[in-house]
Scaffold this motif. Structure first.
Motif, PDB file in Angstrom:
ATOM      1  N   ALA A   5       1.038  -1.358  -0.291  1.00 46.46           N
ATOM      2  CA  ALA A   5       0.007  -0.166  -0.020  1.00 46.46           C
ATOM      3  C   ALA A   5       0.814   1.292  -0.490  1.00 46.46           C
ATOM      4  CB  ALA A   5      -0.672  -0.301   1.254  1.00 46.46           C
ATOM      5  N   GLU A   6       1.991   1.135   0.690  1.00 44.82           N
ATOM      6  CA  GLU A   6       2.861   2.621   1.143  1.00 44.82           C
ATOM      7  C   GLU A   6       3.885   3.108  -0.703  1.00 44.82           C
ATOM      8  OE1 GLU A   6       5.003   1.729   4.677  1.00 44.82           O
ATOM      9  OE2 GLU A   6       3.276   2.290   5.991  1.00 44.82           O
ATOM     10  N   GLU A   7       4.224   1.479  -0.978  1.00 41.20           N
ATOM     11  CA  GLU A   7       5.047   1.167  -2.240  1.00 41.20           C
ATOM     12  C   GLU A   7       3.969   1.615  -3.603  1.00 41.20           C
ATOM     13  OE1 GLU A   7       8.268   1.454  -2.154  1.00 41.20           O
ATOM     14  OE2 GLU A   7       8.727   1.270  -0.307  1.00 41.20           O
ATOM     15  N   TYR A   8       3.096   1.316  -3.523  1.00 48.86           N
ATOM     16  CA  TYR A   8       2.654   1.410  -4.699  1.00 48.86           C
ATOM     17  C   TYR A   8       1.040   1.174  -5.099  1.00 48.86           C
ATOM     18  CZ  TYR A   8       7.055  -1.464  -6.281  1.00 48.86           C
ATOM     19  OH  TYR A   8       8.053  -2.093  -6.294  1.00 48.86           O
ATOM     20  N   GLY A   9       0.000   1.797  -3.856  1.00 51.05           N
ATOM     21  CA  GLY A   9      -1.020   1.868  -3.429  1.00 51.05           C
ATOM     22  C   GLY A   9      -1.959   0.824  -3.769  1.00 51.05           C
ATOM     23  N   VAL A  10      -1.501  -0.590  -4.284  1.00 51.62           N
ATOM     24  CA  VAL A  10      -2.072  -2.331  -4.476  1.00 51.62           C
ATOM     25  C   VAL A  10      -1.997  -2.544  -3.120  1.00 51.62           C
ATOM     26  CG1 VAL A  10      -1.303  -1.639  -6.585  1.00 51.62           C
ATOM     27  CG2 VAL A  10       0.141  -2.720  -4.784  1.00 51.62           C
ATOM     28  N   ASP A  11      -3.556  -3.636  -3.346  1.00 49.18           N
ATOM     29  CA  ASP A  11      -3.405  -4.913  -1.895  1.00 49.18           C
ATOM     30  C   ASP A  11      -2.652  -5.078  -2.633  1.00 49.18           C
ATOM     31  OD1 ASP A  11      -5.296  -3.071  -0.587  1.00 49.18           O
ATOM     32  OD2 ASP A  11      -7.106  -3.697  -1.523  1.00 49.18           O
ATOM     33  N   PRO A  12      -2.461  -6.554  -1.712  1.00 49.85           N
ATOM     34  CA  PRO A  12      -1.962  -7.732  -2.186  1.00 49.85           C
ATOM     35  C   PRO A  12      -2.528  -8.685  -3.535  1.00 49.85           C
ATOM     36  CG  PRO A  12      -1.608  -7.988  -0.264  1.00 49.85           C
ATOM     37  CD  PRO A  12      -2.749  -6.557   0.111  1.00 49.85           C
ATOM     38  N   GLY A  13      -1.979  -9.883  -4.020  1.00 48.52           N
ATOM     39  CA  GLY A  13      -2.281  -9.857  -4.886  1.00 48.52           C
ATOM     40  C   GLY A  13      -3.723 -11.316  -4.390  1.00 48.52           C
ATOM     41  N   ALA A  14      -4.131 -11.632  -5.243  1.00 48.21           N
ATOM     42  CA  ALA A  14      -5.295 -12.635  -5.007  1.00 48.21           C
ATOM     43  C   ALA A  14      -4.645 -14.310  -4.440  1.00 48.21           C
ATOM     44  CB  ALA A  14      -6.048 -13.189  -6.087  1.00 48.21           C
ATOM     45  N   GLU A  15      -3.567 -14.562  -4.408  1.00 44.17           N
ATOM     46  CA  GLU A  15      -3.018 -15.819  -4.303  1.00 44.17           C
ATOM     47  C   GLU A  15      -2.587 -15.677  -2.675  1.00 44.17           C
ATOM     48  OE1 GLU A  15       1.003 -19.006  -4.102  1.00 44.17           O
ATOM     49  OE2 GLU A  15       0.664 -17.441  -5.588  1.00 44.17           O
ATOM     50  N   LEU A  16      -2.071 -14.759  -2.370  1.00 42.93           N
ATOM     51  CA  LEU A  16      -1.667 -13.451  -1.240  1.00 42.93           C
ATOM     52  C   LEU A  16      -2.723 -13.843  -0.174  1.00 42.93           C
ATOM     53  CD1 LEU A  16       1.234 -14.181  -0.305  1.00 42.93           C
ATOM     54  CD2 LEU A  16       1.209 -11.497  -0.006  1.00 42.93           C
ATOM     55  N   GLN A  17      -4.451 -13.397  -0.602  1.00 41.23           N
ATOM     56  CA  GLN A  17      -5.352 -12.731  -0.329  1.00 41.23           C
ATOM     57  C   GLN A  17      -5.553 -14.468   0.380  1.00 41.23           C
ATOM     58  OE1 GLN A  17      -8.121  -9.605  -1.073  1.00 41.23           O
ATOM     59  NE2 GLN A  17      -6.171  -9.030  -1.543  1.00 41.23           N
ATOM     60  N   GLU A  18      -6.093 -15.169  -0.820  1.00 43.80           N
ATOM     61  CA  GLU A  18      -6.338 -16.399  -0.333  1.00 43.80           C
ATOM     62  C   GLU A  18      -6.027 -17.113   0.684  1.00 43.80           C
ATOM     63  OE1 GLU A  18      -7.281 -17.781  -4.500  1.00 43.80           O
ATOM     64  OE2 GLU A  18      -8.094 -16.705  -4.827  1.00 43.80           O
ATOM     65  N   LEU A  19      -4.546 -16.608   0.504  1.00 46.14           N
ATOM     66  CA  LEU A  19      -3.213 -17.811   2.016  1.00 46.14           C
ATOM     67  C   LEU A  19      -4.200 -17.471   3.394  1.00 46.14           C
ATOM     68  CD1 LEU A  19      -1.415 -19.955   2.900  1.00 46.14           C
ATOM     69  CD2 LEU A  19       0.372 -17.804   2.076  1.00 46.14           C
ATOM     70  N   PHE A  20      -3.729 -16.052   3.056  1.00 49.51           N
ATOM     71  CA  PHE A  20      -4.940 -15.083   4.102  1.00 49.51           C
ATOM     72  C   PHE A  20      -5.944 -16.016   4.458  1.00 49.51           C
ATOM     73  CE2 PHE A  20      -6.927 -11.218   6.441  1.00 49.51           C
ATOM     74  CZ  PHE A  20      -5.387 -10.955   7.647  1.00 49.51           C
ATOM     75  N   GLY A  21      -6.815 -15.741   4.162  1.00 50.78           N
ATOM     76  CA  GLY A  21      -7.934 -16.280   4.071  1.00 50.78           C
ATOM     77  C   GLY A  21      -8.076 -17.659   5.101  1.00 50.78           C
ATOM     78  N   SER A  22      -6.964 -18.425   4.208  1.00 51.76           N
ATOM     79  CA  SER A  22      -7.405 -19.680   5.160  1.00 51.76           C
ATOM     80  C   SER A  22      -6.438 -19.829   5.938  1.00 51.76           C
ATOM     81  CB  SER A  22      -6.497 -21.185   3.612  1.00 51.76           C
ATOM     82  OG  SER A  22      -7.199 -20.583   2.940  1.00 51.76           O
ATOM     83  N   ILE A  23      -5.624 -19.351   6.467  1.00 48.41           N
ATOM     84  CA  ILE A  23      -4.932 -19.125   7.938  1.00 48.41           C
ATOM     85  C   ILE A  23      -6.044 -18.407   8.919  1.00 48.41           C
ATOM     86  CG2 ILE A  23      -3.361 -17.951   9.061  1.00 48.41           C
ATOM     87  CD1 ILE A  23      -1.298 -17.899   6.658  1.00 48.41           C
ATOM     88  N   LEU A  24      -6.474 -17.621   8.492  1.00 46.63           N
ATOM     89  CA  LEU A  24      -7.412 -17.188   9.165  1.00 46.63           C
ATOM     90  C   LEU A  24      -8.463 -18.093   9.844  1.00 46.63           C
ATOM     91  CD1 LEU A  24      -8.190 -13.219   8.344  1.00 46.63           C
ATOM     92  CD2 LEU A  24      -6.999 -14.179  10.354  1.00 46.63           C
ATOM     93  N   ARG A  25      -8.981 -18.661   9.294  1.00 44.57           N
ATOM     94  CA  ARG A  25     -10.020 -19.841   9.202  1.00 44.57           C
ATOM     95  C   ARG A  25      -9.216 -21.286  10.146  1.00 44.57           C
ATOM     96  NH1 ARG A  25     -10.952 -18.344   4.403  1.00 44.57           N
ATOM     97  NH2 ARG A  25     -10.033 -19.988   3.109  1.00 44.57           N
ATOM     98  N   GLY A  26      -8.108 -21.176   9.778  1.00 44.15           N
ATOM     99  CA  GLY A  26      -7.408 -22.760  10.558  1.00 44.15           C
ATOM    100  C   GLY A  26      -7.463 -24.389   8.840  1.00 44.15           C
ATOM    101  N   ASP A  27      -7.457 -23.662   7.979  1.00 46.70           N
ATOM    102  CA  ASP A  27      -7.535 -25.016   6.859  1.00 46.70           C
ATOM    103  C   ASP A  27      -6.422 -24.950   7.058  1.00 46.70           C
ATOM    104  OD1 ASP A  27     -10.311 -23.926   6.684  1.00 46.70           O
ATOM    105  OD2 ASP A  27     -10.154 -22.462   4.954  1.00 46.70           O
ATOM    106  N   PRO A  28      -6.063 -26.223   5.766  1.00 42.66           N
ATOM    107  CA  PRO A  28      -5.113 -26.842   5.087  1.00 42.66           C
ATOM    108  C   PRO A  28      -4.699 -26.013   4.258  1.00 42.66           C
ATOM    109  CG  PRO A  28      -6.588 -28.474   5.726  1.00 42.66           C
ATOM    110  CD  PRO A  28      -7.665 -27.171   5.804  1.00 42.66           C
ATOM    111  N   ILE A  29      -2.628 -26.085   4.046  1.00 43.88           N
ATOM    112  CA  ILE A  29      -2.983 -24.999   2.668  1.00 43.88           C
ATOM    113  C   ILE A  29      -1.878 -25.565   1.894  1.00 43.88           C
ATOM    114  CG2 ILE A  29      -2.838 -22.158   4.225  1.00 43.88           C
ATOM    115  CD1 ILE A  29      -0.094 -22.803   4.657  1.00 43.88           C
TER     116      ILE A  29
END
Length: 257
Positions: free
Chosen positions: A229-253
């Motif tokens: 966000a600070e460097e480029y004004g963008v959000d993480p890509g879809a893959e990283l967001q999906e991984l984050f969601g899996s970790i939050l839910r405690g899913d296997p990755i």
């Protein structure tokens, strides 16, 4: 002979270091090593050696550097015999050396083979191959011609390939199921060095999560998100967001693509 361009130019003959000459002579050889086996015009060599303000006697200087390099590359060539390694052809100068004698070419081949082994699930062999590829680096690529457009392009390309090799190496190490706590301890240095490289963040989050350090994996994601966000004004890509969601839910990755 062997030529090392993944760092300051170095030349070896039968394993013995050979002095490639002055800075400008080194630039001539480096420019020729950008495209071995292909003609390089006098104009291209001039641009490589003197990116700004070439001297009035530029051709005389080039001829001198080429003559010196010919003696270096073929020290035992009989007088008046035809040059075979550094030839003058109608379209320019051609450096005729075996591709694998150049560390940059060897690096690309090892990277390709390492990635193929990784995709085949042969993680230990892939790791060894990628380690061998990365061991060839001694600094930035083609530093003698960094102010030359083609040299700068090559350096940028090889730096990207170097990062790709690092990413694949760590993916292989994770897949080997080594002590993940050790891997998780070493990966943060890469995420700090390359904070906007999402693949490193993905690998770190995976290593932390698999080590039972879920909160630290979540923190790693937020650091990357803030940096992007600070460097480029963008959000993480879809893959990283999906991984984050899996970790939050405690899913296997699964692994990082």
């Amino acid at each position: 002979m062997n030529f090392n361009v993944l760092g300051p130019l170095a030349v070896q003959a039968n394993g013995i270091p050979v002095n490639p000459g002055s800075a400008r002579q080194r630039a001539v050889l480096s420019a020729l090593l950008l495209t071995p086996g292909q003609p390089v015009t006098a104009g291209q060599l001039t641009e490589a050696v003197w990116p700004r303000n070439p001297p009035n006697d530029v051709m005389a200087n080039l001829h001198s550097y080429v003559s010196n390099l010919r003696r270096l590359l073929e020290p035992n060539r009989p007088p008046r015999s035809r040059d075979t390694v550094l030839r003058r052809e109608p379209n320019g100068y051609v450096l005729a050396v075996h591709a694998d004698s150049i560390d940059a070419v060897l690096f690309e081949r090892l990277l390709h083979d390492g990635r193929r082994l990784l995709q085949a699930g042969l993680h230990q062999r892939a790791s060894r191959m990628l380690e061998s590829a990365l061991a060839l680096w001694r600094g930035s690529a083609y530093p003698e011609v960094s102010d030359y457009a083609l040299g700068a392009q090559a350096a940028s390309r090889f730096e990207e390939l170097r990062l790709l090799a690092l990413e694949n190496l760590w993916e292989a190490r994770l897949a080997e199921e080594r002590d993940l706590s050790v891997v998780a301890a070493e990966l943060p240095a890469l995420t700090l060095r390359f904070p906007t490289r999402e693949r490193f963040s993905c690998l770190l989050m995976k290593a932390l999560y698999w080590s039972g350090r879920r909160a630290e994996a979540i923190d790693a994601y937020h650091r990357t998100r803030r940096t992007l966000a600070e460097e480029y004004g963008v959000d993480p890509g879809a893959e990283l967001q999906e991984l984050f969601g899996s970790i939050l839910r405690g899913d296997p990755i699964a692994g990082c693509a």
